[in-house]
Design a protein around this motif. Structure first.
Motif, mmCIF file in Angstrom:
data_model
loop_
_atom_site.group_PDB
_atom_site.id
_atom_site.type_symbol
_atom_site.label_atom_id
_atom_site.label_comp_id
_atom_site.label_asym_id
_atom_site.label_seq_id
_atom_site.Cartn_x
_atom_site.Cartn_y
_atom_site.Cartn_z
ATOM 1 N N PRO A 1 49.108 -24.304 12.532
ATOM 2 C CA PRO A 1 50.169 -23.279 12.545
ATOM 3 C C PRO A 1 49.670 -21.981 11.915
ATOM 4 O O PRO A 1 48.676 -21.959 11.180
ATOM 5 C CB PRO A 1 51.281 -23.914 11.700
ATOM 6 C CG PRO A 1 50.977 -25.378 11.691
ATOM 7 C CD PRO A 1 49.497 -25.500 11.753
ATOM 8 N N ASP A 2 50.369 -20.908 12.201
ATOM 9 C CA ASP A 2 49.995 -19.599 11.671
ATOM 10 C C ASP A 2 50.006 -19.622 10.137
ATOM 11 O O ASP A 2 51.041 -19.902 9.521
ATOM 12 C CB ASP A 2 50.987 -18.542 12.177
ATOM 13 C CG ASP A 2 50.538 -17.125 11.878
ATOM 14 O OD1 ASP A 2 50.116 -16.854 10.739
ATOM 15 O OD2 ASP A 2 50.615 -16.286 12.780
ATOM 16 N N PRO A 3 48.866 -19.326 9.498
ATOM 17 C CA PRO A 3 48.811 -19.402 8.027
ATOM 18 C C PRO A 3 49.658 -18.353 7.327
ATOM 19 O O PRO A 3 50.006 -18.519 6.155
ATOM 20 C CB PRO A 3 47.322 -19.195 7.716
ATOM 21 C CG PRO A 3 46.773 -18.500 8.912
ATOM 22 C CD PRO A 3 47.561 -18.978 10.078
ATOM 23 N N PHE A 4 50.019 -17.269 8.033
ATOM 24 C CA PHE A 4 50.743 -16.176 7.392
ATOM 25 C C PHE A 4 52.250 -16.260 7.597
ATOM 26 O O PHE A 4 53.006 -15.618 6.863
ATOM 27 C CB PHE A 4 50.197 -14.842 7.908
ATOM 28 C CG PHE A 4 48.705 -14.747 7.807
ATOM 29 C CD1 PHE A 4 48.080 -14.675 6.575
ATOM 30 C CD2 PHE A 4 47.913 -14.754 8.947
ATOM 31 C CE1 PHE A 4 46.699 -14.619 6.475
ATOM 32 C CE2 PHE A 4 46.532 -14.689 8.871
ATOM 33 C CZ PHE A 4 45.923 -14.620 7.619
ATOM 34 N N THR A 5 52.687 -17.044 8.572
ATOM 35 C CA THR A 5 54.125 -17.198 8.806
ATOM 36 C C THR A 5 54.610 -18.617 8.523
ATOM 37 O O THR A 5 55.806 -18.845 8.397
ATOM 38 C CB THR A 5 54.486 -16.837 10.265
ATOM 39 O OG1 THR A 5 53.795 -17.720 11.155
ATOM 40 C CG2 THR A 5 54.098 -15.403 10.567
ATOM 41 N N ASN A 6 53.680 -19.564 8.445
ATOM 42 C CA ASN A 6 54.036 -20.965 8.193
ATOM 43 C C ASN A 6 52.991 -21.586 7.285
ATOM 44 O O ASN A 6 52.254 -22.498 7.677
ATOM 45 C CB ASN A 6 54.139 -21.724 9.517
ATOM 46 C CG ASN A 6 54.953 -23.004 9.381
ATOM 47 O OD1 ASN A 6 55.250 -23.461 8.271
ATOM 48 N ND2 ASN A 6 55.296 -23.605 10.495
ATOM 49 N N GLU A 7 52.931 -21.065 6.077
ATOM 50 C CA GLU A 7 51.874 -21.422 5.133
ATOM 51 C C GLU A 7 51.830 -22.915 4.829
ATOM 52 O O GLU A 7 50.756 -23.530 4.824
ATOM 53 C CB GLU A 7 52.055 -20.617 3.839
ATOM 54 C CG GLU A 7 50.983 -20.853 2.800
ATOM 55 C CD GLU A 7 51.082 -19.884 1.636
ATOM 56 O OE1 GLU A 7 50.869 -20.316 0.493
ATOM 57 O OE2 GLU A 7 51.369 -18.687 1.880
ATOM 58 N N ALA A 8 52.986 -23.526 4.576
ATOM 59 C CA ALA A 8 53.022 -24.939 4.195
ATOM 60 C C ALA A 8 52.480 -25.831 5.309
ATOM 61 O O ALA A 8 51.702 -26.761 5.065
ATOM 62 C CB ALA A 8 54.449 -25.348 3.836
ATOM 63 N N ALA A 9 52.892 -25.551 6.554
ATOM 64 C CA ALA A 9 52.428 -26.353 7.684
ATOM 65 C C ALA A 9 50.936 -26.155 7.910
ATOM 66 O O ALA A 9 50.212 -27.104 8.252
ATOM 67 C CB ALA A 9 53.210 -26.000 8.941
ATOM 68 N N PHE A 10 50.461 -24.922 7.735
ATOM 69 C CA PHE A 10 49.029 -24.632 7.871
ATOM 70 C C PHE A 10 48.209 -25.452 6.883
ATOM 71 O O PHE A 10 47.222 -26.099 7.249
ATOM 72 C CB PHE A 10 48.810 -23.132 7.653
ATOM 73 C CG PHE A 10 47.375 -22.733 7.430
ATOM 74 C CD1 PHE A 10 46.442 -22.817 8.448
ATOM 75 C CD2 PHE A 10 46.968 -22.256 6.192
ATOM 76 C CE1 PHE A 10 45.121 -22.430 8.241
ATOM 77 C CE2 PHE A 10 45.657 -21.871 5.967
ATOM 78 C CZ PHE A 10 44.733 -21.957 6.991
ATOM 79 N N ILE A 11 48.619 -25.438 5.636
ATOM 80 C CA ILE A 11 47.892 -26.186 4.602
ATOM 81 C C ILE A 11 47.967 -27.683 4.876
ATOM 82 O O ILE A 11 46.983 -28.420 4.705
ATOM 83 C CB ILE A 11 48.462 -25.854 3.205
ATOM 84 C CG1 ILE A 11 48.142 -24.404 2.839
ATOM 85 C CG2 ILE A 11 47.900 -26.804 2.152
ATOM 86 C CD1 ILE A 11 46.668 -24.082 2.724
ATOM 87 N N SER A 12 49.120 -28.161 5.337
ATOM 88 C CA SER A 12 49.276 -29.581 5.639
ATOM 89 C C SER A 12 48.291 -30.043 6.708
ATOM 90 O O SER A 12 47.649 -31.092 6.571
ATOM 91 C CB SER A 12 50.711 -29.858 6.092
ATOM 92 O OG SER A 12 50.880 -31.212 6.446
ATOM 93 N N VAL A 13 48.156 -29.254 7.790
ATOM 94 C CA VAL A 13 47.219 -29.610 8.861
ATOM 95 C C VAL A 13 45.782 -29.593 8.337
ATOM 96 O O VAL A 13 44.987 -30.502 8.632
ATOM 97 C CB VAL A 13 47.369 -28.644 10.060
ATOM 98 C CG1 VAL A 13 46.226 -28.843 11.057
ATOM 99 C CG2 VAL A 13 48.702 -28.865 10.744
#
Length: 515
Positions: free
Chosen positions: A195-207
């Motif tokens: 996911p986009d790291p700048f608009t969906n930070e938590a999901a980005f880190i999770s992936v």
């Protein structure tokens, strides 16, 4: 087949005699199509191997998003029965010699509990262990990954990928997009999306955490501003995972143009005059820019007070920086500083996407000791640790310079120092994993590089603004005298098509030449 990364190929081994009983493969293409193929040894026919392999190819092919196709002869009854019994399909075309061209549909007739089994009684000692042709017999080969690169849609990620691949590392690339210059490259060991790291930070880190746990890389190497997001969550990743970046606070401080200008000034670096108010301005044009940004986004050159006021109103909700206009041309200092190690190189812009500066499409390595000394002052002042690029305006005739900004990451022109012998990605990897880099580095001046697609985007932008001249046309269409290209490599011709596809999708979606 073993050397062609377009094939996902598997073999079946009879463990009683170590003989190959059959093999199968999906031949995949970057545009999303895949073609099934399989072969069963004559001694092993009639035991359900073909049907089992078809199920495997369906599971893998559909699992990675391919559309699957196959051609089969009705005269080969065993193969034809295996095809139609294991998959739903539609006939696309009747071919000569009683062959048919099929598309395999993504809704297999059998679920897991009805999956085909091997027959042959007690004498059948075949295993269903399928192995990659590159791996060892008898087990599925573990995914190999030394480095995960993020933000890999562009030429910067591609340059880093090429550098590390040529040193023998297995590099996985990741981005929000599935198809781009790096994901279609033959140099990458694998790819995934996030996911986009700048608009969906938590999901980005999770992936990212899931992929690190799955692939076990030695190094996670951000290539752009997502490094700030990753370093903000550094303690959520394994301690032994190497992420060669400074902490998030230092990254943000240096990325802030107003703050870094003050730090540079205090360190003795020459900086442009900063205007605190419009009333302080005594001469136009000036430079007006957002304090955070890259690639000349949010940078303006108002020619008079009225234009400045219009821009200030338009960007009233953003923090802005007003500076004096400095003559000369754009120069960039690529820096790697790691404990006692410090190495730099300088390139100057031949062509930029926007007039007045910004993203470069053609560059040349030059000798500029003054700029290297200025860059070192700033790095020493904050005890910088890692890779960065500093932009300056510089007039070589007068030997006068002015600091513009720091990009706390790999620079957009990284292909130029790498082509000149300053292999920044490899050096950063060695410093991060071993703590030192001792081979001599001889940066070759006059090395020139070109971003092919970037040149054509620049030309298109000039034409749309009715601001193009013959010299710029000649520069764009010139391919003579360059030592390397940002986005083209003879051994990897498909990569530039992936780049063009990405830009085309963004153009259609956003209506902009700059994604």
């Amino acid at each position: 087949m073993k050397k062609n990364r377009a094939f996902l190929a598997y073999v079946i081994i009879d463990t009683t005699n170590n003989q190959i009983a059959g093999y199968c493969f999906n031949r995949s293409f970057f545009h999303g199509k895949g073609f099934r193929g399989r072969m069963v040894d004559i001694e092993y026919r009639g035991r359900g191997l073909g049907t089992m392999m078809n199920h495997l190819l369906n599971t893998i092919g559909f699992g990675i998003g391919l559309r699957l196709f196959e051609s089969v002869s009705k005269n080969n009854k065993a193969s034809y029965r295996s095809t139609i019994s294991s998959s739903n399909y539609k006939i696309l075309k009747e071919l000569p010699e009683n062959e048919v061209y099929l598309e395999i549909l993504n809704n297999m007739k059998h679920n897991d509990k009805h999956a085909p089994t091997l027959t042959g009684g007690e004498n059948n000692n075949l295993t269903a262990a399928l192995t990659l042709l590159q791996g060892k017999e008898g087990r599925i080969m573990k995914k190999q990954c030394d480095v995960i690169l993020t933000y890999c849609w562009n030429r910067v990620g591609y340059t880093i990928l090429k550098s590390l691949h040529r040193k023998g590392l297995k590099v996985w690339v990741a981005d929000t997009s599935k198809w781009n210059i790096c994901s279609v490259s033959r140099f990458c060991a694998g790819s995934f999306t996030y996911p986009d790291p700048f608009t969906n930070e938590a999901a980005f880190i999770s992936v990212l955490k899931e992929k690190v746990a799955e692939l076990h890389p030695k190094v996670l190497m951000p290539t752009h501003d997502e490094s700030v997001v990753i370093m903000r969550h550094r303690n959520e990743f394994p301690k032994d995972l190497i992420i060669p970046y400074e902490n998030a606070d230092k990254l943000l401080t240096l990325a802030n143009k107003a703050k870094s200008t003050l730090i540079a000034r205090d360190a003795g670096v020459t900086v442009p005059k900063v205007y605190d108010s419009i009333d302080d301005i005594d001469v136009f044009p000036i430079v007006l820019k957002t304090v955070m940004g890259n690639s000349a986004k949010g940078v303006f050159f108002p020619k008079d007070k009225n234009e400045l006021l219009r821009l200030m109103q338009k960007h009233k909700h953003e923090k802005m920086l007003m500076q004096e206009w400095i003559g000369g041309t754009d120069y960039s200092v690529d820096c790697v500083r790691w404990d006692a190690f410090c190495q730099m190189s300088v390139y100057h812009a031949i062509v930029t996407k926007t007039k007045g500066g910004g993203t470069t499409t053609q560059r040349e390595i030059v000798s500029a000791p003054l700029l290297e000394a200025e860059a070192k002052k700033l790095m020493d002042a904050i005890d910088f640790h890692g890779v960065c690029g500093m932009d300056f305006r510089y007039d070589p005739t007068s030997n006068k310079s002015a600091y513009i900004e720091t990009n706390v990451r790999f620079t957009g022109g990284i292909a130029t120092p790498v082509a000149a012998g300053f292999d920044i990605p490899w050096i950063v990897y060695k410093l991060a994993t071993e703590g030192e880099y001792t081979p001599p580095i001889n940066v070759r001046t006059n090395t020139r590089t070109k971003w092919i697609l970037g040149d054509f985007i620049t030309l298109a932008g000039r034409i749309l603004k009715l601001d193009c001249n013959m010299k710029e046309l000649q520069q764009v269409f010139s391919f003579h005298g360059f030592d390397a290209y940002d986005d083209f490599c003879k051994e990897d011709k498909m990569a530039i098509l992936g780049e063009c596809y990405y830009y085309l999708v963004k153009l259609i979606k956003n209506g902009k030449l700059n994604p």
